[in-house]
Design an enzyme around this catalytic site. Sequence first.
Site, PDB file in Angstrom:
ATOM      1  N   TRP A  36      -9.559   9.391   0.673  1.00 27.16           N
ATOM      2  CA  TRP A  36      -9.906   8.338   1.724  1.00 27.16           C
ATOM      3  C   TRP A  36     -11.338   7.917   1.731  1.00 27.16           C
ATOM      4  O   TRP A  36     -11.722   6.774   2.125  1.00 27.16           O
ATOM      5  CB  TRP A  36      -9.558   9.038   3.174  1.00 27.16           C
ATOM      6  CG  TRP A  36      -8.221   9.177   3.504  1.00 27.16           C
ATOM      7  CD1 TRP A  36      -7.552  10.295   3.357  1.00 27.16           C
ATOM      8  CD2 TRP A  36      -7.116   8.072   3.616  1.00 27.16           C
ATOM      9  NE1 TRP A  36      -6.123  10.274   3.670  1.00 27.16           N
ATOM     10  CE2 TRP A  36      -6.052   8.729   3.656  1.00 27.16           C
ATOM     11  CE3 TRP A  36      -7.317   6.702   3.821  1.00 27.16           C
ATOM     12  CZ2 TRP A  36      -4.587   8.220   3.949  1.00 27.16           C
ATOM     13  CZ3 TRP A  36      -6.061   5.990   3.983  1.00 27.16           C
ATOM     14  CH2 TRP A  36      -4.911   6.935   3.979  1.00 27.16           C
ATOM     15  N   GLN A  96       4.060   7.293   1.781  1.00 28.67           N
ATOM     16  CA  GLN A  96       3.364   6.680   3.055  1.00 28.67           C
ATOM     17  C   GLN A  96       3.341   5.302   2.479  1.00 28.67           C
ATOM     18  O   GLN A  96       2.651   4.997   1.434  1.00 28.67           O
ATOM     19  CB  GLN A  96       2.244   7.330   3.318  1.00 28.67           C
ATOM     20  CG  GLN A  96       2.272   8.570   4.102  1.00 28.67           C
ATOM     21  CD  GLN A  96       2.921   8.560   5.380  1.00 28.67           C
ATOM     22  OE1 GLN A  96       1.860   8.115   6.448  1.00 28.67           O
ATOM     23  NE2 GLN A  96       3.721   8.562   5.779  1.00 28.67           N
ATOM     24  N   GLU A 107      -4.937  18.880   6.362  1.00 24.39           N
ATOM     25  CA  GLU A 107      -3.744  17.734   6.420  1.00 24.39           C
ATOM     26  C   GLU A 107      -2.780  18.230   5.338  1.00 24.39           C
ATOM     27  O   GLU A 107      -3.258  19.074   4.360  1.00 24.39           O
ATOM     28  CB  GLU A 107      -4.251  16.281   6.136  1.00 24.39           C
ATOM     29  CG  GLU A 107      -5.043  15.862   6.992  1.00 24.39           C
ATOM     30  CD  GLU A 107      -5.535  14.253   6.807  1.00 24.39           C
ATOM     31  OE1 GLU A 107      -5.180  13.613   7.902  1.00 24.39           O
ATOM     32  OE2 GLU A 107      -6.043  13.928   5.860  1.00 24.39           O
ATOM     33  N   TRP A 110       0.850  -1.173   0.109  1.00 23.10           N
ATOM     34  CA  TRP A 110       0.191  -0.161   0.126  1.00 23.10           C
ATOM     35  C   TRP A 110       0.852   1.123   0.011  1.00 23.10           C
ATOM     36  O   TRP A 110       1.800   1.312   0.723  1.00 23.10           O
ATOM     37  CB  TRP A 110      -0.863  -0.126   1.279  1.00 23.10           C
ATOM     38  CG  TRP A 110      -1.245   1.227   1.737  1.00 23.10           C
ATOM     39  CD1 TRP A 110      -0.835   2.278   2.352  1.00 23.10           C
ATOM     40  CD2 TRP A 110      -2.681   1.755   1.429  1.00 23.10           C
ATOM     41  NE1 TRP A 110      -1.536   3.468   2.653  1.00 23.10           N
ATOM     42  CE2 TRP A 110      -2.753   3.048   2.006  1.00 23.10           C
ATOM     43  CE3 TRP A 110      -3.933   1.072   0.748  1.00 23.10           C
ATOM     44  CZ2 TRP A 110      -3.937   3.873   1.859  1.00 23.10           C
ATOM     45  CZ3 TRP A 110      -5.048   2.159   0.584  1.00 23.10           C
ATOM     46  CH2 TRP A 110      -4.971   3.259   1.299  1.00 23.10           C
ATOM     47  N   ARG A 147       0.509  17.326  12.364  1.00 23.41           N
ATOM     48  CA  ARG A 147       1.306  16.364  11.722  1.00 23.41           C
ATOM     49  C   ARG A 147       1.557  17.205  10.243  1.00 23.41           C
ATOM     50  O   ARG A 147       1.032  18.148   9.980  1.00 23.41           O
ATOM     51  CB  ARG A 147       0.396  15.221  11.417  1.00 23.41           C
ATOM     52  CG  ARG A 147      -1.145  15.451  10.723  1.00 23.41           C
ATOM     53  CD  ARG A 147      -1.541  14.102  10.670  1.00 23.41           C
ATOM     54  NE  ARG A 147      -3.102  14.181  10.141  1.00 23.41           N
ATOM     55  CZ  ARG A 147      -4.126  14.497  10.852  1.00 23.41           C
ATOM     56  NH1 ARG A 147      -4.104  14.506  12.209  1.00 23.41           N
ATOM     57  NH2 ARG A 147      -5.433  14.378  10.555  1.00 23.41           N
ATOM     58  N   ASP A 148       2.355  16.190   9.413  1.00 18.61           N
ATOM     59  CA  ASP A 148       2.636  16.393   8.122  1.00 18.61           C
ATOM     60  C   ASP A 148       3.573  17.754   7.888  1.00 18.61           C
ATOM     61  O   ASP A 148       3.048  18.763   7.164  1.00 18.61           O
ATOM     62  CB  ASP A 148       1.379  16.889   7.275  1.00 18.61           C
ATOM     63  CG  ASP A 148       0.454  15.691   7.357  1.00 18.61           C
ATOM     64  OD1 ASP A 148       0.738  14.647   7.840  1.00 18.61           O
ATOM     65  OD2 ASP A 148      -0.868  15.564   7.241  1.00 18.61           O
ATOM     66  N   SER A 150       3.338  11.298   7.212  1.00 17.45           N
ATOM     67  CA  SER A 150       3.733  12.405   6.268  1.00 17.45           C
ATOM     68  C   SER A 150       4.472  13.429   6.860  1.00 17.45           C
ATOM     69  O   SER A 150       4.620  13.815   7.903  1.00 17.45           O
ATOM     70  CB  SER A 150       2.322  12.886   5.448  1.00 17.45           C
ATOM     71  OG  SER A 150       2.013  11.838   4.691  1.00 17.45           O
ATOM     72  N   ASP A 170       0.103   8.978   0.669  1.00 14.39           N
ATOM     73  CA  ASP A 170       0.636  10.453   0.556  1.00 14.39           C
ATOM     74  C   ASP A 170       1.990  10.372  -0.367  1.00 14.39           C
ATOM     75  O   ASP A 170       2.808   9.605   0.309  1.00 14.39           O
ATOM     76  CB  ASP A 170       0.803  11.368   1.539  1.00 14.39           C
ATOM     77  CG  ASP A 170      -0.342  11.245   2.416  1.00 14.39           C
ATOM     78  OD1 ASP A 170      -1.361  10.684   2.061  1.00 14.39           O
ATOM     79  OD2 ASP A 170      -0.580  11.743   3.491  1.00 14.39           O
TER      80      ASP A 170
HETATM   81  C1  FRU Z   1      -3.290  12.420   4.486  1.00 10.37           C
HETATM   82  C2  FRU Z   1      -2.938  11.526   5.792  1.00 10.37           C
HETATM   83  C3  FRU Z   1      -1.856  12.397   6.678  1.00 10.37           C
HETATM   84  C4  FRU Z   1      -1.072  11.624   7.514  1.00 10.37           C
HETATM   85  C5  FRU Z   1      -0.996  10.310   6.573  1.00 10.37           C
HETATM   86  C6  FRU Z   1      -1.096   9.058   7.225  1.00 10.37           C
HETATM   87  O1  FRU Z   1      -3.532  11.563   3.582  1.00 10.37           O
HETATM   88  O2  FRU Z   1      -3.857  11.290   6.633  1.00 10.37           O
HETATM   89  O3  FRU Z   1      -2.224  13.626   7.244  1.00 10.37           O
HETATM   90  O4  FRU Z   1       0.051  12.008   8.114  1.00 10.37           O
HETATM   91  O5  FRU Z   1      -1.971  10.386   5.659  1.00 10.37           O
HETATM   92  O6  FRU Z   1      -0.802   7.802   6.360  1.00 10.37           O
END
Ligand code: FRU
Length: 480
Positions: A298, A52, A214, A33, A159-160, A96, A36
């Site tokens: 998603w 990811q 995000e 899989w 995050r990110d 991410s 991002d």
């Molecule tokens: C976005 C996300 C990010 C997170 C990652 C987890 O698609 O939800 O915010 O870091 O995917 O896989």
Amino acid sequence: MTDILQKAREYENSHITPLEHRPVFHACARTGWCNDPNGLSFFAGKYHLFYQYHPYENRWGPMHWGHSVSADLLHWQLLPCALAPDSDADGFGCFSGSGLSWQGEHLLMYTGVRYDGAGRLIQQQCVAWAEGENCRKSAKNPVISATDLPEGGSDTDFRDPFLLVRNEKLYAFIANRGENGLGRVLLYRAEDPEKWIYCGVFAENDGSFGDMWECPCLLPLGEKTALVVSPMNMKQAHDGRYKEGHDVVALVGSCAEPEAGFRWEKDVPLDCGLSFYAPQAFSTPDGRCVLIGWLHDWKTEYDATRLAWFGQMTLPRSVCWENGCLYQWPVKELDALRRLRLQTCVALRGGEQTVPGICGRVLDMELRIQFGDAKRFSVKFACRDGVFTRLCFDVRERWLYVDTRSDGSKNGRLRRVRLEGVEKDLYLRLVLDRYSAECFIQKGRQVASLALYDTPHDADGICFEADGGAKMDISVFDIL
Ligand code: FRU
């Protein structure tokens, strides 16, 4: 190397997805899989794309980082798994983040996720240096944690990080949920990548764009700057510009100096298809702003039983700002892979028409439609026996209908979006690559990205339809 990383590398080595089962020129994981794009950067003469990654299954799981390198952004060499959730700071996952060249080193920053003592999942920021195929995590991780958050900031939605060098200073833009439940982007500055100072809120959601944001990233667009974020829980706009659930918006404004904050003047949706999320952009050595997104979102379900792997990236797109509009176009490197298959002019007279020689699931096709008394034009592709994907352009009413019965079921997915910038002729560029379709409309003023995982490979028909008289100039290229 930790056991966890070694196990991931051994697993992927014995499960590499065979070439014939992957997209031809779109990036995807070695196996399993991916979501991002992460750490998109140019370092030591190569483009780097991290992502990811959950190698063991075709669904999301404990996040690792995959790593690929390329000379042209289209042929990706798949390197061994780069990061695994194998330290105290990131035991639940390496989420991410981004990467760039900083003081001669290839610096990465990502979100480490771990459980706190009370069983809550905490998000904090970690750094690592990419050294060829291996990455060295900082012993000081996390380098930004809950104690560096402003009052009321959520430590479970933090995050990110997006790294950027401006005026020789190193900045990180990090998504966070504020006390009001809405997303915002926090700004941090560092002289040393292991020591960060909180500078303030760079931008915040006024409630118009979903709730949590995000994957922030900044696009330099000449005198403008765009802050791109991927909001969660978007509401569908009446003109269809945004779709419900997850979507992506470019907030366009000016930003002379990150610490002065950011106000946007205009919001621009980045994609009007059904499969686009969490894009990241970077500057190429020749000064282009190039963006790659995840060719999925998603909300869209897929049939995990059909494929051994899941997840792919969009084409790298050059982004620019011209006369108050944002344009996205496949990077010029794709032109070098194209070989003209045929070029012709077709009169459309109502009803579905095919054109001899035009079919297939891997091609690049340019169309110019001049409308006579027709008001609508459709192109249908990846079709056979009730399976199809269709883009229908209602030029009079200015609507684009995206309609996909990609697996032949009656309940397809449909989206209606306001068509922009179409005055007279319609210009389309449709790029197909086995598991995807990306349509660039009016020279890239709008882009519709669609994942076609469910569509059988022999569904390779292409046909055209106008509801009256129209003329179509068409060039079809094979991609080698
Ligand atoms: C976005 C996300 C990010 C997170 C990652 C987890 O698609 O939800 O915010 O870091 O995917 O896989």
